[in-house]
Design a protein around this motif. Structure first.
Motif, PDB file in Angstrom:
ATOM      1  N   TYR A 147      -0.902  -1.120   1.857  1.00 57.19           N
ATOM      2  CA  TYR A 147      -1.284  -2.501   2.150  1.00 57.19           C
ATOM      3  C   TYR A 147      -1.622  -2.674   3.633  1.00 57.19           C
ATOM      4  O   TYR A 147      -2.604  -3.338   3.976  1.00 57.19           O
ATOM      5  CB  TYR A 147      -0.147  -3.443   1.747  1.00 57.19           C
ATOM      6  CG  TYR A 147      -0.462  -4.896   1.992  1.00 57.19           C
ATOM      7  CD1 TYR A 147      -1.418  -5.555   1.224  1.00 57.19           C
ATOM      8  CD2 TYR A 147       0.189  -5.613   2.996  1.00 57.19           C
ATOM      9  CE1 TYR A 147      -1.710  -6.891   1.441  1.00 57.19           C
ATOM     10  CE2 TYR A 147      -0.103  -6.955   3.222  1.00 57.19           C
ATOM     11  CZ  TYR A 147      -1.054  -7.578   2.448  1.00 57.19           C
ATOM     12  OH  TYR A 147      -1.350  -8.897   2.670  1.00 57.19           O
ATOM     13  N   THR A 175      -2.672  -0.362   5.727  1.00 58.23           N
ATOM     14  CA  THR A 175      -3.925   0.345   6.001  1.00 58.23           C
ATOM     15  C   THR A 175      -5.132  -0.480   5.583  1.00 58.23           C
ATOM     16  O   THR A 175      -6.138  -0.545   6.306  1.00 58.23           O
ATOM     17  CB  THR A 175      -3.935   1.693   5.257  1.00 58.23           C
ATOM     18  OG1 THR A 175      -2.831   2.484   5.700  1.00 58.23           O
ATOM     19  CG2 THR A 175      -5.221   2.451   5.531  1.00 58.23           C
ATOM     20  N   GLU A 176      -5.020  -1.152   4.430  1.00 57.52           N
ATOM     21  CA  GLU A 176      -6.138  -1.958   3.930  1.00 57.52           C
ATOM     22  C   GLU A 176      -6.342  -3.237   4.735  1.00 57.52           C
ATOM     23  O   GLU A 176      -7.444  -3.787   4.767  1.00 57.52           O
ATOM     24  CB  GLU A 176      -5.892  -2.319   2.464  1.00 57.52           C
ATOM     25  CG  GLU A 176      -5.931  -1.127   1.522  1.00 57.52           C
ATOM     26  CD  GLU A 176      -5.441  -1.492   0.131  1.00 57.52           C
ATOM     27  OE1 GLU A 176      -5.137  -2.691  -0.082  1.00 57.52           O
ATOM     28  OE2 GLU A 176      -5.355  -0.602  -0.720  1.00 57.52           O
ATOM     29  N   ASN A 177      -5.302  -3.715   5.395  1.00 58.84           N
ATOM     30  CA  ASN A 177      -5.371  -5.018   6.071  1.00 58.84           C
ATOM     31  C   ASN A 177      -5.115  -4.913   7.566  1.00 58.84           C
ATOM     32  O   ASN A 177      -4.763  -5.908   8.206  1.00 58.84           O
ATOM     33  CB  ASN A 177      -4.344  -5.967   5.446  1.00 58.84           C
ATOM     34  CG  ASN A 177      -4.654  -6.297   4.011  1.00 58.84           C
ATOM     35  OD1 ASN A 177      -5.408  -7.208   3.718  1.00 58.84           O
ATOM     36  ND2 ASN A 177      -4.080  -5.530   3.080  1.00 58.84           N
TER      37      ASN A 177
END
Length: 312
Positions: free
Chosen positions: A214, A216-218
């Protein structure tokens, strides 16, 4: 809703009728003649209401409860100081007895089976006592175990003492007691809901893997923090810190580490142009290019511009 008198009492066959007046369209079903042993005493404590019922075996039908044509505006708490019963609501079946308070919302259909003589203490507190999220949690009932010295035990003691002193309490005293009981109820519900969320949380290692993905994605989001991660993972903030501590770090340190790593990769791969370092700094949530350069040097022992030159 019509105003109720400060004190209400009923015996025998009057108990089911007074119960409907106090609690809405709830129905008490007794076997023939068994209602004669029933006694009900109720007191209004400011915006709250405290009731004690002594009764033989009976069934409480709370399907589609209404008060003056609308949904009940009170949350209800029950505890039996004598006898054991079963409480059914939604997909939950709970034992009602002397070891735990049961807290529920009578706006949702329920049934209480009392197969033996019981003494029941009931506390009604205004729905607005609870924050909206906690009130929504009571679509299913909560069981709050009585632990010596715990808030549940304190609340029970207050309820019992109130009945012992009922004749000597003036309006101000009743109002003060009601506020104290409502506040205790709010705290108890919040604690039980938090404990359930903790118990339902996944194992730490699995949770940490989900958190890493999460983050890494945000990583570009400036508002990414432990509270945001907790909301996304469906657990408490405390549990988030526990998962990161098991990996030897904190949520904030891990987020900044990921921001630096992603920014470093951007420095390697993007074209060199005036202002590009500052653009990358702001893109990944750093307060300024100076802030970015300081943290970057601490992590990589070089400046962003030197890093990019070495990559080139």
């Amino acid at each position: 809703m019509a105003m109720l008198s400060p004190f209400d009492a009923a015996v025998g066959g009057d108990v089911p009728f007074v119960a409907r007046r106090l609690f809405g369209s709830v129905r008490l079903h007794f076997s023939e003649g068994r209602e004669r042993a029933s006694r009900l005493v109720s007191a209004r404590l400011g915006q709250c209401r405290l009731t004690r019922l002594n009764a033989d075996a009976h069934l409480v039908d709370g399907s589609s409860v209404r008060i003056d044509g609308g949904r009940p505006d009170m949350i209800k708490l029950i505890l039996q100081t004598r006898g054991l019963s079963r409480f059914h609501q939604a997909d939950c079946d709970l034992t009602v007895g002397p070891k735990a308070l049961v807290i529920y919302d009578p706006a949702y259909s329920y049934r209480l089976e009392n197969p033996m003589p019981v003494e029941v203490l009931m506390l009604q507190v205004p729905r607005e006592t609870l924050p909206r999220a906690l009130a929504a949690r009571l679509r299913r009932p909560l069981a709050a175990p009585l632990v010596p010295g715990g808030l549940q035990a304190v609340l029970l003691s207050m309820m019992q003492t109130t009945f012992a002193e009922l004749d000597r309490l003036d309006a101000a005293g009743r109002d003060s007691l009601g506020r104290a009981m409502a506040e205790l109820t709010r705290t108890i519900v919040a604690g039980c809901a938090g404990a359930e969320a903790q118990a339902d949380a996944p194992p730490l290692a699995l949770l940490f893997d989900r958190m890493k993905a999460y983050v890494t994605e945000n990583v570009r989001r400036a508002d990414l923090d432990a509270a945001d991660i907790a909301r996304r993972m469906g657990c408490s903030v405390r549990y988030v810190y526990k998962a990161f501590a098991a990996e030897g770090t904190t949520p904030a340190d891990f987020i900044w580490e990921q921001r630096l790593a992603t920014a470093a990769e951007a420095l390697r791969s993007r074209p060199v142009r005036p202002g590009s370092i500052a653009d990358i700094a702001f893109e990944f949530g750093f307060a300024s290019s100076a802030h970015f350069s300081r943290l970057f040097r601490q992590r990589y022992d070089t400046t962003p511009s030197q890093w990019r030159e070495a990559a080139a």
